[in-house]
Enzyme design. Structure first.
Site, PDB file in Angstrom:
ATOM      1  N   LYS A   1      30.186  30.134  39.212  1.00 56.23           N
ATOM      2  CA  LYS A   1      31.562  30.020  38.725  1.00 56.23           C
ATOM      3  C   LYS A   1      32.299  28.870  39.401  1.00 56.23           C
ATOM      4  O   LYS A   1      33.028  28.119  38.745  1.00 56.23           O
ATOM      5  CB  LYS A   1      32.318  31.329  38.965  1.00 56.23           C
ATOM      6  CG  LYS A   1      31.950  32.449  38.020  1.00 56.23           C
ATOM      7  CD  LYS A   1      32.845  33.660  38.238  1.00 56.23           C
ATOM      8  CE  LYS A   1      32.501  34.770  37.263  1.00 56.23           C
ATOM      9  NZ  LYS A   1      33.376  35.960  37.450  1.00 56.23           N
TER      10      LYS A   1
ATOM     11  N   ASN B   1      39.557  42.858  44.578  1.00 55.60           N
ATOM     12  CA  ASN B   1      38.959  43.687  45.620  1.00 55.60           C
ATOM     13  C   ASN B   1      39.988  43.918  46.717  1.00 55.60           C
ATOM     14  O   ASN B   1      40.518  42.963  47.295  1.00 55.60           O
ATOM     15  CB  ASN B   1      37.713  42.994  46.173  1.00 55.60           C
ATOM     16  CG  ASN B   1      37.019  43.800  47.249  1.00 55.60           C
ATOM     17  OD1 ASN B   1      37.493  43.897  48.375  1.00 55.60           O
ATOM     18  ND2 ASN B   1      35.876  44.380  46.903  1.00 55.60           N
TER      19      ASN B   1
ATOM     20  N   CYS C   1      38.535  45.392  36.808  1.00 57.72           N
ATOM     21  CA  CYS C   1      38.196  45.151  35.402  1.00 57.72           C
ATOM     22  C   CYS C   1      36.896  45.831  35.001  1.00 57.72           C
ATOM     23  O   CYS C   1      36.757  46.325  33.880  1.00 57.72           O
ATOM     24  CB  CYS C   1      38.086  43.651  35.148  1.00 57.72           C
ATOM     25  SG  CYS C   1      39.609  42.740  35.437  1.00 57.72           S
TER      26      CYS C   1
END
Length: 249
Positions: free
Chosen positions: A84, A129, A187
């Site tokens: 990512k 988190n 999510c």
């Protein structure tokens, strides 16, 4: 001094009285760290890059998965299984080649953050988190760096920022004491609607831009509860707790 191409690229925000050339130069000299390049980090990074933030540090150790594409707007189908941080850096550099983008393909732990947070001017917490969020809070407080924090679950978002430049609270631990065992869904476990992340992530970018230009930041020590299903907005002013393990020590 801004170049002729920069004056053209940023002309629509430079014409704003709150920005001007001085404000644009402040953005060009700013360094921001974005921790988490998912549903919040994607829109925040896109808008910060487009606005001309001079240096972006992108922190995420995860790889693109098919299930990310419903909400993480930096990534395309052909990016699956790729880092990512690396993909995000490529996308942002392509969108604005005048800025500097540094990918950090790793999860943010406390020792790494303590070494690198002091090298930036502001941090965006775009994680999902709770433990990492408390770590970011501690590190930013110790380094006296401002932080803009957000989260989204379902249609509901939260946004708050802290300016630790004076070494004072309140902080995130005043709002959610780490000793309290709170089960927080993300999510993956609770689901989320993509545009809600776009709304809140864009708000994070906006608050960061306002802070860097010396404007009033409405989320400073103020929790914003954003219900995108009804467009309802509530605010809660946060005060420092005398017993806070982070900012009262």
């Amino acid at each position: 001094m801004l170049s002729s191409k920069e004056l053209q690229r940023y002309s629509r925000q430079i014409m704003l009285p709150q920005v001007g050339e001085d404000g644009q130069e402040k953005l060009a000299s700013a360094r921001i760290m974005i921790v988490g390049l998912g549903g919040l980090g994607s829109p925040a990074a896109l808008y910060l890059a487009a606005a001309g933030i001079g240096e972006l540090h992108l922190v995420d150790g995860d790889h693109v998965d098919l299930s990310n594409l419903q909400r993480q707007v930096l990534y395309k189908t052909n990016h699956q299984s790729k880092s990512k941080a690396l993909v995000a850096a490529q996308q942002l550099a392509a969108a604005n080649p005048t800025i500097r983008v540094y990918p950090h393909s790793q999860m943010a732990n406390e020792s790494w953050l303590r070494e690198h947070v002091k090298q930036v001017d502001l941090v965006l917490d775009c994680t999902d988190n709770l433990d990492i969020r408390h770590t970011i809070n501690r590190v930013c407080y110790a380094a006296r760096r401002p932080v803009v924090m957000a989260s989204v679950q379902g249609f509901s978002g939260q946004l708050i920022s802290f300016d630790f430049s004076a070494g004072k609270g309140p902080c995130y631990a005043c709002l959610f004491p780490p000793q309290q065992q709170v089960e927080v869904q993300n999510c993956s476990t609770a689901g989320v609607i993509g545009p809600a992340l776009g709304v809140v992530g864009s708000m994070q970018a906006l608050e960061a831009i306002k802070y860097l230009m010396g404007m009033s930041v409405s989320s400073l020590s103020t929790l914003h509860l954003i219900e995108t299903e009804t467009f309802a907005l509530q605010t809660l002013q946060l005060r420092a707790h005398d017993s806070c393990a982070v900012c009262s020590a």
